[in-house]
Write an enzyme that holds these catalytic residues in place. Structure first.
Site, short mmCIF file in Angstrom:
data_model
loop_
_atom_site.label_atom_id
_atom_site.label_comp_id
_atom_site.label_asym_id
_atom_site.label_seq_id
_atom_site.Cartn_x
_atom_site.Cartn_y
_atom_site.Cartn_z
N HIS A 197 37.12 44.66 39.66
CA HIS A 197 36.87 43.39 38.98
C HIS A 197 37.29 42.21 39.85
O HIS A 197 36.54 41.23 39.98
CB HIS A 197 37.64 43.34 37.66
CG HIS A 197 37.61 42.00 36.98
ND1 HIS A 197 36.58 41.62 36.13
CD2 HIS A 197 38.45 40.94 37.04
CE1 HIS A 197 36.80 40.39 35.71
NE2 HIS A 197 37.93 39.95 36.24
N GLU A 198 38.47 42.29 40.44
CA GLU A 198 38.93 41.18 41.29
C GLU A 198 38.04 41.04 42.53
O GLU A 198 37.78 39.92 42.98
CB GLU A 198 40.38 41.40 41.71
CG GLU A 198 41.38 41.44 40.55
CD GLU A 198 41.26 40.23 39.61
OE1 GLU A 198 40.86 39.15 40.09
OE2 GLU A 198 41.56 40.38 38.42
N HIS A 225 35.04 38.90 41.90
CA HIS A 225 35.21 37.46 42.11
C HIS A 225 34.99 37.10 43.58
O HIS A 225 34.42 36.05 43.90
CB HIS A 225 36.61 37.02 41.68
CG HIS A 225 36.82 37.03 40.20
ND1 HIS A 225 35.97 36.39 39.32
CD2 HIS A 225 37.79 37.60 39.44
CE1 HIS A 225 36.41 36.56 38.08
NE2 HIS A 225 37.51 37.30 38.13
N HIS A 257 32.21 34.57 45.08
CA HIS A 257 32.52 33.52 46.04
C HIS A 257 31.60 33.61 47.25
O HIS A 257 31.06 32.59 47.71
CB HIS A 257 33.98 33.65 46.47
CG HIS A 257 34.49 32.46 47.23
ND1 HIS A 257 35.74 32.41 47.79
CD2 HIS A 257 33.91 31.27 47.54
CE1 HIS A 257 35.92 31.25 48.40
NE2 HIS A 257 34.82 30.54 48.27
#
Length: 230
Positions: free
Chosen positions: A96-97, A100, A104
């Site tokens: 999940h991280e 991100h 980006h």
């Protein structure tokens, strides 16, 4: 006013329930060891590599559920349990991280919008309640005109935080969707492990939903005070 307090009470109860379920789910799925034996750190590094991201470093950070992506420092910060553990919960959080980081890298619109708001929202959120209280005190001191303007300013500042919380929702859900798609496509998890990862991320996302609803309810309450005073 009683209606507002009842609503806030229900939201607080919902927040406690979601938080309790989230911790319960992560504890449960932390006991489901991945068949491939990969740690959260290894899962994160592989997802970054598979997406051609070479300028983001995976590091360990203290605490529980403190996992986050830092866009400025270009780091995936995984809590110690996620960083080292080899289970379905760790894989879900790590992926999940990284979702991100992929956002980006691909200049995902909602993430760009949220990042743009961060500086202003960090200041507004810190002082909005003080400004609102100051406005109410001024109005009680027979400085109605000045008090209303100050109160309105505080409401606008608080509204920025509410807007931020709703912009966060698509960012979080999209990161989870990217994570789950990758976990499944690359066969990082088995079908059973995938269900566990999906369920864990679903409850994590609900914490943001409850927070956004609570912020909106409070904003509407402040607006009601302003209109009633006006």
């Amino acid at each position: 006013m009683m209606g507002y307090y009842l609503l806030i009470g229900l939201i607080m109860l919902a927040s406690w329930y979601v938080s309790h379920k989230l911790k319960s789910k992560f504890k449960k799925y932390s006991e489901v060891h991945l068949q491939n034996g990969m740690s959260g750190k290894e899962v994160a590094e592989k997802m970054l590599a598979d997406h051609g991201i070479t300028d983001v470093k995976v590091i360990s950070t203290p605490g529980q559920l403190t996992d986050h992506y830092h866009p400025t420092k270009k780091t995936i910060n995984l809590s110690e349990s996620v960083y080292n553990q080899r289970n379905a919960a760790a894989a879900a959080v790590a992926a999940h991280e990284c979702g991100h980081a992929v956002q980006h890298a691909k200049a995902y619109g909602w993430l760009k919008m949220r990042s743009t708001l961060v500086p202003a929202v960090s200041v507004a959120s810190r002082f909005s309640h003080l400004v609102i209280i100051g406005g109410l005190l001024l109005m009680m001191m027979s400085l109605s005109g000045v008090g209303q303007m100050v109160l309105l300013g505080g409401i606008i500042m608080f509204g920025m935080g509410t807007l931020f919380s709703f912009i966060t929702l698509p960012v979080e859900y999209d990161a989870s969707n990217r994570a789950l798609a990758w976990l499944k496509t690359e066969n990082i998890v088995t079908s059973e492990e995938y269900k566990h990862s999906e369920d864990a991320l679903k409850w994590a996302a609900r914490t943001y939903v409850v927070a956004a609803i609570g912020s909106l309810a409070t904003l509407l309450y402040f607006i009601g005070i302003f209109l009633g005073r006006d």
